[in-house]
Design a protein around this motif. Structure first.
Motif, PDB file in Angstrom:
ATOM      1  N   SER A 174       0.831  -1.213   0.000  1.00 59.94           N
ATOM      2  CA  SER A 174       0.000   0.000   0.000  1.00 59.94           C
ATOM      3  C   SER A 174       0.862   1.258   0.000  1.00 59.94           C
ATOM      4  O   SER A 174       0.544   2.232  -0.691  1.00 59.94           O
ATOM      5  N   LEU A 175       1.955   1.256   0.753  1.00 63.35           N
ATOM      6  CA  LEU A 175       2.852   2.412   0.758  1.00 63.35           C
ATOM      7  C   LEU A 175       3.537   2.586  -0.599  1.00 63.35           C
ATOM      8  O   LEU A 175       3.736   3.712  -1.068  1.00 63.35           O
ATOM      9  N   MET A 176       3.900   1.463  -1.231  1.00 65.67           N
ATOM     10  CA  MET A 176       4.493   1.541  -2.570  1.00 65.67           C
ATOM     11  C   MET A 176       3.532   2.176  -3.567  1.00 65.67           C
ATOM     12  O   MET A 176       3.885   3.106  -4.301  1.00 65.67           O
ATOM     13  N   PHE A 177       2.304   1.665  -3.609  1.00 60.21           N
ATOM     14  CA  PHE A 177       1.342   2.156  -4.590  1.00 60.21           C
ATOM     15  C   PHE A 177       1.003   3.628  -4.352  1.00 60.21           C
ATOM     16  O   PHE A 177       0.902   4.413  -5.300  1.00 60.21           O
ATOM     17  N   ALA A 178       0.800   4.000  -3.085  1.00 62.95           N
ATOM     18  CA  ALA A 178       0.462   5.390  -2.777  1.00 62.95           C
ATOM     19  C   ALA A 178       1.589   6.339  -3.175  1.00 62.95           C
ATOM     20  O   ALA A 178       1.340   7.478  -3.567  1.00 62.95           O
ATOM     21  N   THR A 179       2.829   5.848  -3.094  1.00 62.54           N
ATOM     22  CA  THR A 179       3.980   6.682  -3.450  1.00 62.54           C
ATOM     23  C   THR A 179       4.220   6.704  -4.954  1.00 62.54           C
ATOM     24  O   THR A 179       4.432   7.775  -5.546  1.00 62.54           O
ATOM     25  N   SER A 180       4.185   5.535  -5.579  1.00 61.90           N
ATOM     26  CA  SER A 180       4.447   5.483  -7.022  1.00 61.90           C
ATOM     27  C   SER A 180       3.355   6.189  -7.818  1.00 61.90           C
ATOM     28  O   SER A 180       3.597   6.614  -8.955  1.00 61.90           O
ATOM     29  N   ALA A 385       5.849  11.626   1.124  1.00 60.19           N
ATOM     30  CA  ALA A 385       5.348  10.273   1.391  1.00 60.19           C
ATOM     31  C   ALA A 385       6.248   9.559   2.389  1.00 60.19           C
ATOM     32  O   ALA A 385       5.761   8.881   3.310  1.00 60.19           O
ATOM     33  N   THR A 386       7.545   9.705   2.227  1.00 61.54           N
ATOM     34  CA  THR A 386       8.492   9.061   3.136  1.00 61.54           C
ATOM     35  C   THR A 386       8.368   9.633   4.540  1.00 61.54           C
ATOM     36  O   THR A 386       8.347   8.884   5.530  1.00 61.54           O
ATOM     37  N   PHE A 404      12.571   0.470  -1.006  1.00 62.78           N
ATOM     38  CA  PHE A 404      11.697   1.112  -1.990  1.00 62.78           C
ATOM     39  C   PHE A 404      11.818   2.629  -1.924  1.00 62.78           C
ATOM     40  O   PHE A 404      11.969   3.301  -2.955  1.00 62.78           O
ATOM     41  N   PHE A 405      11.738   3.182  -0.722  1.00 64.15           N
ATOM     42  CA  PHE A 405      11.826   4.631  -0.595  1.00 64.15           C
ATOM     43  C   PHE A 405      13.204   5.142  -1.021  1.00 64.15           C
ATOM     44  O   PHE A 405      13.312   6.174  -1.697  1.00 64.15           O
ATOM     45  N   CYS A 406      14.271   4.434  -0.657  1.00 65.21           N
ATOM     46  CA  CYS A 406      15.618   4.873  -1.022  1.00 65.21           C
ATOM     47  C   CYS A 406      15.822   4.847  -2.530  1.00 65.21           C
ATOM     48  O   CYS A 406      16.387   5.789  -3.105  1.00 65.21           O
TER      49      CYS A 406
END
Length: 427
Positions: A174-180, A385-386, A404-406
């Protein structure tokens, strides 16, 4: 800046001689970009290779007298170097056993990958290829989740994944999708992919986060992404108001319009209220676990506010404060964390650690302000987001999520730096 002709580049020239093995270097960048959408084994492999190869290139460039002055001009570069030095120095006073301390150190200093990716990426064209590989990986992961939601079995789904997760957990995904979603949205204007594809993928990513997956941290990051997108579309004098009001209006609308969202939001309040009344922590009660871990972290910071307890020492110190129930709450061993990045750094490095993490976000945002508009907005969205994810998770420390964030920040940083050197500022 004003003038009738183009002003000098806002960043120093970084056009270093490109090594003959450019294909290997660029292939490694693409591997790193795609890996964060794949199982953890791929992430670990790419991370080790990026570290080894980028450091080798730095040594070769230094020996041959080549200087990448653009990276040296970034605040991010120096803040990341300071982070590495301080965490490593805290080994001198940590109370954790050496294996745990070294393992924690490695997880903390993976943030240097943000700038190491920019070391490997030498031109704007290479940066665009890296971003395209990243987007392709995220699109594959996103569409795989939607296939699962539609009841279509996929053979590549991990055995450990449940529901509509593909390779990891609902929290990571969920964090990946919200960020990408922000990357898809902003960079569509940079012709990295068709504009319609950027819109469709951004919408699919946000809807998946808000209505399909269960991560409540993902809600906050998704709302942040939407608020920033609306803010940038408004006239300058309305942007602050839009940024403040939009998340509340969206959350209210989602809560009233979706029974699933309402259930999850209600659960947060119920769990938090239950913990406030009983101070009991259940293994299935994520809100109570967080509140309890945060309380113990604040007590730990009060014991050593200046230098902290040292790298890797969060779990031993918090378990000591917790008392006899520590193992039942935090598990066996010394590998737990408070699900809050700021407090994790605060316990290990003192108040200065909290300020250092905040400084990293400010430094990246400051550097982003010098990039072209599309890259600047995408970079600021991922930084935001991070920062938001770190409020409710150890978002940089955790495996996969932190990687992912890095990687996301590193690719955007490289795109901004390598694009800016050929960008002219006009009236």
């Amino acid at each position: 800046m004003a003038g009738s002709q183009g002003a000098p580049s806002v960043m120093p020239d970084t056009r270093l001689p490109v090594p003959r093995v450019w294909n290997v270097r660029l292939g490694l960048v693409c591997l790193s970009a795609v890996s964060v959408s794949l199982p953890m084994a791929w992430v670990s492999l790419a991370k080790v290779l990026v570290l080894a190869v980028s450091l080798a290139y730095l040594c070769v460039d230094y020996a041959k007298g080549r200087r990448d002055t653009a990276l040296g001009a970034l605040w991010t570069t120096w803040i990341l170097a300071l982070i590495g030095v301080l965490f490593a120095t805290s080994l001198l006073w940590t109370g954790a056993d050496l294996p745990s301390a070294l393992n924690t150190l490695a997880k903390h200093i993976k943030v240097v990958e943000i700038v190491l990716l920019a070391v490997l990426i030498r031109t704007a064209a290479e940066a665009r290829i890296g971003i395209a590989a990243y987007a392709l990986g995220q699109a594959f992961l996103l569409l795989s989740s939607w296939l699962l939601f539609m009841g279509v079995p996929i053979p590549w789904k991990a055995d450990s994944a449940v529901g509509y997760e593909v390779f990891s957990t609902y929290l990571d995904q969920s964090l990946m999708f919200a960020t990408s979603a922000s990357v898809f949205w902003y960079l569509r204007r940079d012709k990295l992919w068709p504009s319609w594809a950027g819109v469709v993928l951004a919408v699919l990513a946000l809807v998946n986060t808000l209505l399909v997956l269960e991560g409540r941290s993902g809600y906050l990051v998704a709302l942040t992404a939407i608020a920033l997108a609306i803010m940038w579309s408004m006239p300058r004098h309305l942007r602050l108001a839009a940024l403040v009001v939009t998340p509340f209006v969206l959350l209210l609308g989602l809560t009233l319009g979706s029974a699933k969202v309402q259930e999850r939001v209600t659960k947060v309040f119920q769990e938090s209220q239950g913990f406030a009344q009983t101070h009991q922590v259940s293994a299935k009660d994520s809100s109570a676990f967080r509140l309890n871990a945060w309380m113990q972290s604040v007590q730990a910071m009060q014991e050593k506010p200046l230098v902290g307890h040292g790298v890797g020492n969060w779990t031993p110190v918090v378990k000591r404060i917790q008392g006899s129930e520590a193992d039942a709450i935090f598990g066996e061993g010394n590998h737990s964390n408070p699900h809050q990045e700021y407090l994790l750094w605060g316990v290990e490095l003192g108040v200065g650690g909290v300020l250092l993490l905040i400084g990293l976000f400010i430094g990246m945002a400051r550097d982003a302000m010098r990039f072209p508009d599309t890259v600047k907005q995408a970079m600021l969205a991922v930084v935001a987001a991070t920062a938001v994810a770190c409020l409710f998770n150890s978002a940089l420390y955790d495996d996969l999520m932190g990687d992912f964030f890095c990687v996301s920040l590193g690719l955007l940083m490289a795109l901004g730096v390598r694009t800016t050197v050929v960008t002219k500022v006009t009236v």
